[in-house]
Write a protein that holds these residues in place. Structure first.
Motif, mmCIF file in Angstrom:
data_model
loop_
_atom_site.group_PDB
_atom_site.id
_atom_site.type_symbol
_atom_site.label_atom_id
_atom_site.label_comp_id
_atom_site.label_asym_id
_atom_site.label_seq_id
_atom_site.Cartn_x
_atom_site.Cartn_y
_atom_site.Cartn_z
ATOM 1 N N UNK A 235 0.831 -1.215 0.000
ATOM 2 C CA UNK A 235 0.000 0.000 0.000
ATOM 3 C C UNK A 235 0.861 1.259 0.000
ATOM 4 N N UNK A 236 1.942 1.236 0.763
ATOM 5 C CA UNK A 236 2.832 2.404 0.793
ATOM 6 C C UNK A 236 3.482 2.619 -0.569
ATOM 7 N N UNK A 237 3.890 1.527 -1.218
ATOM 8 C CA UNK A 237 4.493 1.641 -2.550
ATOM 9 C C UNK A 237 3.498 2.235 -3.541
ATOM 10 N N UNK A 238 2.268 1.717 -3.535
ATOM 11 C CA UNK A 238 1.260 2.201 -4.476
ATOM 12 C C UNK A 238 0.876 3.651 -4.176
ATOM 13 N N UNK A 239 0.660 3.970 -2.913
ATOM 14 C CA UNK A 239 0.299 5.335 -2.535
ATOM 15 C C UNK A 239 1.356 6.334 -2.987
ATOM 16 N N UNK B 36 -7.262 5.511 0.044
ATOM 17 C CA UNK B 36 -7.203 4.106 0.383
ATOM 18 C C UNK B 36 -8.539 3.694 0.996
ATOM 19 N N UNK B 37 -9.305 2.928 0.291
ATOM 20 C CA UNK B 37 -10.605 2.358 0.669
ATOM 21 C C UNK B 37 -11.762 3.341 0.699
ATOM 22 N N UNK B 38 -11.600 4.504 1.323
ATOM 23 C CA UNK B 38 -12.720 5.449 1.458
ATOM 24 C C UNK B 38 -12.236 6.860 1.109
ATOM 25 N N UNK C 255 -9.915 5.521 -5.811
ATOM 26 C CA UNK C 255 -9.901 4.781 -4.553
ATOM 27 C C UNK C 255 -9.209 3.456 -4.837
ATOM 28 N N UNK C 256 -8.177 3.152 -4.054
ATOM 29 C CA UNK C 256 -7.477 1.875 -4.234
ATOM 30 C C UNK C 256 -7.705 0.996 -3.014
ATOM 31 N N UNK C 257 -7.856 -0.290 -3.284
ATOM 32 C CA UNK C 257 -8.157 -1.261 -2.240
ATOM 33 C C UNK C 257 -7.262 -2.477 -2.422
ATOM 34 N N UNK D 187 -4.526 -5.486 -6.156
ATOM 35 C CA UNK D 187 -5.220 -4.236 -5.861
ATOM 36 C C UNK D 187 -6.350 -4.012 -6.849
ATOM 37 N N UNK D 188 -7.386 -3.352 -6.366
ATOM 38 C CA UNK D 188 -8.383 -2.789 -7.261
ATOM 39 C C UNK D 188 -8.194 -1.284 -7.227
ATOM 40 N N UNK D 189 -8.069 -0.711 -8.407
ATOM 41 C CA UNK D 189 -7.977 0.741 -8.562
ATOM 42 C C UNK D 189 -9.311 1.172 -9.175
#
Length: 126
Positions: free
Chosen positions: A6-10, A29-31, A42-44, A65-67
């Motif tokens: 998550x940190x890498x993607x963010x 992230x999520x919401x 929103x990425x999950x 991940x879902x983007x």
């Protein structure tokens, strides 16, 4: 195995100038913190699990991940360009797309493009 996907993607999302220009509603992230600003991403994280065991030790991990791209009637024209930029970014950090769906959320009158990606991380030295 420990990897903060998550940190890498963010970091990749917020540091991508082309996407920041297009996605005025930000990356969440999520919401989403402000649900009235479009377009937004929103990425999950769907999966983050150890894989490929040798001697009861994981040798890799699979991350999915879902983007989701959310647009309204005023911003839906940007959806395809945003999707292409997301695809470029995800591939640049080693993810492959395995699914993509165009959705419409009738209750909110919102366009939702869901794109799913996966990546395998291998243990150091392998």
């Amino acid at each position: 195995m420990s990897f903060d996907a998550k940190a890498e993607l963010s970091a990749a999302l917020v540091n991508d100038f082309s996407l920041k220009e297009l996605v005025t509603g930000g990356f969440h992230n999520r919401i989403a913190s402000d649900i009235n600003v479009y377009p937004r991403i929103i990425y999950t994280e769907l999966k983050n699990a150890d894989d490929l065991y040798t001697d009861n030790q994981p040798q890799s991990a699979e991350v999915r991940f879902q983007i989701s791209i959310f647009t309204n009637s005023n911003t839906v024209s940007k959806e395809t360009k945003i999707a292409k930029e997301i695809d470029r970014l995800m591939k640049s950090i080693g993810y492959g797309r395995y699914d993509s769906q165009d959705l419409y959320e009738e209750a909110d009158k919102i366009f939702h493009k869901a794109m799913r990606y996966k990546k395998s991380f291998f243990k150091e030295g392998k």
